[in-house]
Motif scaffolding. Structure first.
Motif, PDB file in Angstrom:
ATOM      1  N   MET B   1     -42.900  45.236 -54.273  1.00 32.63           N
ATOM      2  CA  MET B   1     -42.353  45.768 -53.026  1.00 32.63           C
ATOM      3  C   MET B   1     -41.760  47.159 -53.244  1.00 32.63           C
ATOM      4  N   ILE B   2     -40.976  47.295 -54.310  1.00 31.80           N
ATOM      5  CA  ILE B   2     -40.387  48.602 -54.603  1.00 31.80           C
ATOM      6  C   ILE B   2     -41.495  49.609 -54.882  1.00 31.80           C
ATOM      7  N   ARG B   3     -42.489  49.150 -55.637  1.00 29.25           N
ATOM      8  CA  ARG B   3     -43.582  50.045 -55.984  1.00 29.25           C
ATOM      9  C   ARG B   3     -44.365  50.463 -54.743  1.00 29.25           C
ATOM     10  N   GLU B   4     -44.573  49.529 -53.824  1.00 26.42           N
ATOM     11  CA  GLU B   4     -45.295  49.843 -52.587  1.00 26.42           C
ATOM     12  C   GLU B   4     -44.509  50.858 -51.776  1.00 26.42           C
ATOM     13  N   LYS B   5     -43.212  50.666 -51.680  1.00 27.95           N
ATOM     14  CA  LYS B   5     -42.391  51.604 -50.908  1.00 27.95           C
ATOM     15  C   LYS B   5     -42.458  52.988 -51.518  1.00 27.95           C
ATOM     16  N   CYS B   6     -42.358  53.060 -52.848  1.00 26.37           N
ATOM     17  CA  CYS B   6     -42.375  54.368 -53.500  1.00 26.37           C
ATOM     18  C   CYS B   6     -43.730  55.035 -53.348  1.00 26.37           C
ATOM     19  N   ALA B   7     -44.786  54.244 -53.368  1.00 27.01           N
ATOM     20  CA  ALA B   7     -46.128  54.814 -53.198  1.00 27.01           C
ATOM     21  C   ALA B   7     -46.292  55.400 -51.798  1.00 27.01           C
TER      22      ALA B   7
END
Lengths: 200, 142
Positions: B1-7
């Protein structure tokens, strides 16, 4: 604005929140459904031994916020000059130690203490599969984690963290990498780390 | 989730990974594991957004957007052109405006949601977004 719920709402739903309007939207929106489903993909969790915990080490996976832990991208910042435990270009391993609120990178020599939480970070250098185990006093390998590596060109943080117990001795971790899911003992690349334990 | 948001926020994959890593590290240090999911999620969104803003503002000036006229319109996923435009103007935009704009444009959040995540009033969010829009409009005219 866009006819879709915000990503915040979708993420909240994936974390266990309840929103009837968002659920209704998901029934007819493949894009938003796919987003929620990606977040709900299970994270490989350590397989706890069926028998009693090893006498010198009790590993307690971090499940305090299971819903969050299952959905967050489990990555960890690495200092620019992290003491990776391997030669340049080879797979390597770093151990992070959380003691209270302080998080440090294990320097390879300092003892860990009962109550510390440990995390494993790996630079897989092209390997696709990782297995982590602890070695008991008898020498047996106790599985802690096994699973695929999402991006074999990037650093990988092993899901979960484990608490060091108060038993004397040292922590021995075995990490294996391979291109396939194979028993740890057969992994193409292996390393074993011994973390001394100190007084609390 | 964090990675998706940052992407969603950062076009550069490595930078998105770095910001995701830092966000998670801070989350772990903040000891929020026992918080209710919505509180923790607000913290994650706020922290990741602020870290991304820092990165955007630190970048050297990016190349001009290929087509300024389509640079501001964002689909639900955020267009590549919009991200490039954001990168281009990031150094001229105050951090608070960037934060609100990112949450609004890339995370599709409404003003009330943004207010909750950033801990400010809805009225302040509205002003920040209006100022950002005016700034974009001036950039397009320039």
């Amino acid at each position: 604005m866009s006819g879709h719920p915000s990503f915040f709402e979708l993420d909240a739903l994936a974390l266990g929140g309840d929103s009837p309007s968002v659920r209704e939207h998901l029934e007819s929106c493949a894009l938003c459904s796919a987003h929620v489903e990606r977040l709900r993909l299970p994270v490989a969790v350590p397989s706890l031994p069926a028998r009693a915990p090893t006498p010198w080490l009790r590993w307690v996976p971090l499940l305090g916020a299971a819903a969050i832990a299952a959905s967050v991208a489990l990555v960890l910042a690495v200092p620019a000059r992290a003491p990776w435990l391997a030669a340049k270009g080879m797979p390597s391993v770093a151990i992070y130690v959380k003691r209270g609120q302080a998080l440090t990178l294990w320097d390879g020599v300092s003892p860990v203490r009962a109550g510390d939480r440990l995390r494993v970070r790996i630079a897989p250098e092209g390997y696709d599969h990782v297995a982590v185990a602890s070695r008991s006093r008898s020498g047996a390998l106790v599985p802690l984690f096994e699973g695929p590596i999402d991006d074999r060109s990037s650093e990988f943080l092993v899901p979960g963290s484990w608490e060091v117990d108060a038993e004397p001795g040292s922590e021995r971790l075995v990490i294996g990498l391979d291109h396939r899911a194979v028993p740890l003992a057969e992994a193409a690349w292996k390393t074993e780390l011994e973390l001394p334990k100190g007084e609390r | 989730m964090i990675r998706e948001k940052c992407a969603r926020m950062l076009g550069d994959r490595d930078e998105a990974q770095d910001v995701a890593q830092e966000t998670f590290l801070r989350f772990w240090r903040a000891d929020l594991a026992d918080s209710d999911p919505r509180t923790a999620l607000s913290w994650i969104y706020r922290t990741a957004t602020r870290l991304a803003v820092d990165r955007l503002r630190q970048r050297k000036r990016a190349g001009a957007a290929a087509s300024p006229s389509d640079a501001i319109e964002l689909g639900p996923e955020g267009s590549l052109a919009a991200r490039r435009e954001l990168e281009r103007i990031a150094r001229q935009v105050p951090p608070a405006e960037l934060e609100a704009a990112i949450l609004h444009r890339f995370d599709r959040m409404g003003q009330l949601e943004i207010a909750g995540v950033l801990g400010i009033s809805e009225r302040t969010v509205r002003r920040l977004l209006e100022r950002f829009d005016r700034r974009i409009a001036e950039e397009l005219r320039a």
